[in-house]
Scaffold this active site. Structure first.
Site, mmCIF file in Angstrom:
data_model
loop_
_atom_site.group_PDB
_atom_site.id
_atom_site.type_symbol
_atom_site.label_atom_id
_atom_site.label_comp_id
_atom_site.label_asym_id
_atom_site.label_seq_id
_atom_site.Cartn_x
_atom_site.Cartn_y
_atom_site.Cartn_z
ATOM 1 N N ARG A 1 58.484 8.389 -9.119
ATOM 2 C CA ARG A 1 57.910 7.053 -9.315
ATOM 3 C C ARG A 1 57.114 6.729 -8.064
ATOM 4 N NH1 ARG A 1 60.700 1.477 -11.338
ATOM 5 N NH2 ARG A 1 60.337 2.609 -13.272
ATOM 6 N N ARG B 1 66.247 4.654 -23.039
ATOM 7 C CA ARG B 1 65.663 5.424 -21.932
ATOM 8 C C ARG B 1 66.532 6.666 -21.689
ATOM 9 N NH1 ARG B 1 62.545 2.810 -18.156
ATOM 10 N NH2 ARG B 1 62.199 4.940 -17.421
HETATM 11 N N1 NVA Z 1 54.348 -3.118 -15.031
HETATM 12 C C1 NVA Z 1 55.650 -3.098 -14.406
HETATM 13 C C2 NVA Z 1 56.580 -2.214 -15.163
HETATM 14 C C3 NVA Z 1 57.994 -2.162 -14.644
HETATM 15 C C4 NVA Z 1 58.872 -1.227 -15.391
HETATM 16 C C5 NVA Z 1 55.508 -2.640 -12.961
HETATM 17 O O1 NVA Z 1 54.772 -1.675 -12.725
HETATM 18 O O2 NVA Z 1 56.125 -3.247 -12.080
HETATM 19 N N1 CP Z 2 61.621 -0.391 -17.284
HETATM 20 C C1 CP Z 2 61.807 0.237 -16.109
HETATM 21 O O1 CP Z 2 61.205 1.271 -15.805
HETATM 22 O O2 CP Z 2 62.755 -0.343 -15.320
HETATM 23 P P1 CP Z 2 63.082 -0.004 -13.803
HETATM 24 O O3 CP Z 2 61.929 -0.481 -12.970
HETATM 25 O O4 CP Z 2 64.349 -0.731 -13.527
HETATM 26 O O5 CP Z 2 63.253 1.491 -13.663
#
Ligand code: NVA
Ligand code: CP
Length: 313
Positions: free
Chosen positions: A102, A298
Site C-alpha cells: 500500500r 476482503r
Molecule cells: N479513497 C480512500 C480509500 C480508503 C480505503 C483513501 O485512499 O483514503
Molecule cells: N477499505 C480499506 O482498504 O480499509 P483500510 O484502509 O482499513 O485497509
C-alpha cells in the site's frame, strides 16, 4: 516478472467465474479450517499509509492458508532511507513468495512488479484499490448470483458512484465495472471528473467506455442497482480538507438519493466511513447498507486472489 494484481483488469476475464467460486468455497470452508495451501510461503507486507481492513485481512488470510505474513515498517527498512525500488524488488524476490504493498504513487507499485520476480498485490495506491472492488463485486454476487454464475451476475447492472469521482475507488470501479460488464454512473463536482489516464487504461485493456459522468447526483442515482461512495478526504489529501468538504457537500448520500435508485438497491462503502459527511447515518446504518459484508469479504476474496497468483498457469 510474475503475474501481479495491480489493477482490476489484471485477472483474466475468463478466470473470473473460477475466482469467485474459489472465494465462495474458502468462505464456506473457513469455520472448519483450510488445507495449508500456502504452507512454507512468506509474503511481505509493505504499508506506506495506514490500514485496518487491508492489513488485517491479508495477515489473517495468509495465516489461515498456512503462510507467513511479514509486515515491514517503512521506517525500519532501507527503502525508507532511499534504497531504490528496483533493488528492493530484486532482493525481496530472493526471500519471499510475494509482496503486498500500500503506497502513494502507483508507478512505484508497477516498478516493484516489473523489477521483481514474485507476484505483487496492490493494497491501495493513489490511483487504484483493486482488492476492494473484487471483494465488493463478490459481495454483490452473493446476492445476485447462483452457483457458477456469480461473476456473470454483475453483467448489465448499474453502479452509481457519488462523491470523489477522481479517487482511487472511483477509478477502480471504472476499470472493474468494465471488466465485469457493469455500467458505472459517476457524479461529483466538475473538478473531480475522472482523469484521461483512466480512459487510456480502459482502452489499453481493450475494454469499452462503460462510464458516464454528471455533476447531478440524482441523474446518476436514478434506477441504479448500487449506490457507492467513499470518503471525501482520502489518505494524502488532508491538506485540502476544507475545500473538499465544501465541494462535495451536494454529493452526500441520503435517503432522498437512495429513493431514486431501484427499490432493492444496495448501499456500499469501502470504509472507513465518515457518517454525516459522505453518507447520512440513516443510510449507512439502514437496511440497504451492506458495508460490513464488504469488509468481511476482503478476507475471502483476497485469499482467492493469492491462490490465483501462486497457481502455476
Ligand atoms: N479513497 C480512500 C480509500 C480508503 C480505503 C483513501 O485512499 O483514503
Ligand atoms: N477499505 C480499506 O482498504 O480499509 P483500510 O484502509 O482499513 O485497509
Amino acid at each position: 516478472m510474475s503475474q501481479s494484481f495491480l489493477q482490476c483488469t489484471d485477472i483474466h476475464k475468463g478466470d473470473l467465474e473460477a475466482l469467485f467460486h474459489q472465494a465462495a468455497a474458502l468462505k464456506h470452508e473457513r469455520p472448519r479450517g483450510h488445507a495449508p495451501y500456502l504452507e512454507g510461503q512468506t509474503w511481505a507486507l509493505i504499508f506506506h499509509k495506514p490500514s485496518t481492513r487491508t492489513r488485517v485481512s491479508f495477515e489473517v488470510g495468509l495465516h489461515e492458508l498456512g503462510g507467513h505474513p511479514l509486515y515491514l515498517e517503512q521506517s525500519q527498512t532501507q527503502m525508507g532511507r532511499g534504497e531504490t525500488v528496483a533493488d528492493t524488488a530484486k532482493v525481496l524476490s530472493r526471500y519471499v513468495r510475494g509482496i503486498i504493498i500500500r503506497t502513494f504513487d502507483h508507478a512505484l507499485v508497477e516498478e516493484l512488479a516489473r523489477e521483481g520476480s514474485v507476484p505483487v498485490v496492490n493494497g491501495l495506491t493513489d490511483l487504484f484499490h483493486p482488492c476492494q472492488v473484487y471483494a465488493d463485486a463478490f459481495t454483490l454476487s452473493e446476492r445476485w448470483g447462483i452457483e457458477d454464475e456469480r461473476a456473470s451476475s454483475l453483467q448489465g447492472r448499474k453502479l452509481a458512484f457519488i462523491g470523489d469521482t477522481a479517487s482511487n475507488m472511483a477509478n477502480s470501479w471504472i476499470l472493474g465495472g468494465a471488466h465485469f460488464g457493469m455500467e458505472i454512473a459517476l457524479s461529483g463536482p466538475e473538478a473531480f471528473r475522472p482523469k484521461p489516464e483512466i480512459e487510456a487504461r480502459l482502452k489499453t485493456a481493450g475494454l469499452p467506455l462503460n462510464y458516464t459522468f454528471t455533476t447531478d447526483p440524482a441523474e446518476a442515482a436514478r434506477d441504479a442497482d448500487v449506490i457507492y461512495t467513499d470518503v471525501w478526504v482520502s489518505m494524502g489529501d488532508e491538506a485540502e480538507r476544507e475545500a473538499r468538504l465544501k465541494a462535495f457537500r451536494p454529493y452526500q448520500v441520503d435517503e432522498r438519493l437512495m429513493a431514486l435508485a431501484k427499490p432493492d438497491a444496495y448501499f456500499m462503502h469501502c470504509l472507513p466511513a465518515h457518517e454525516g459527511e459522505e453518507v447520512t447515518t440513516a443510510v449507512y446504518r439502514g437496511p440497504q447498507s451492506i458495508v460490513l459484508d464488504e469488509a468481511e469479504n476482503r478476507l475471502h476474496m483476497q485469499k482467492a486472489i493469492l491462490l490465483y497468483l501462486v497457481d502455476d498457469r
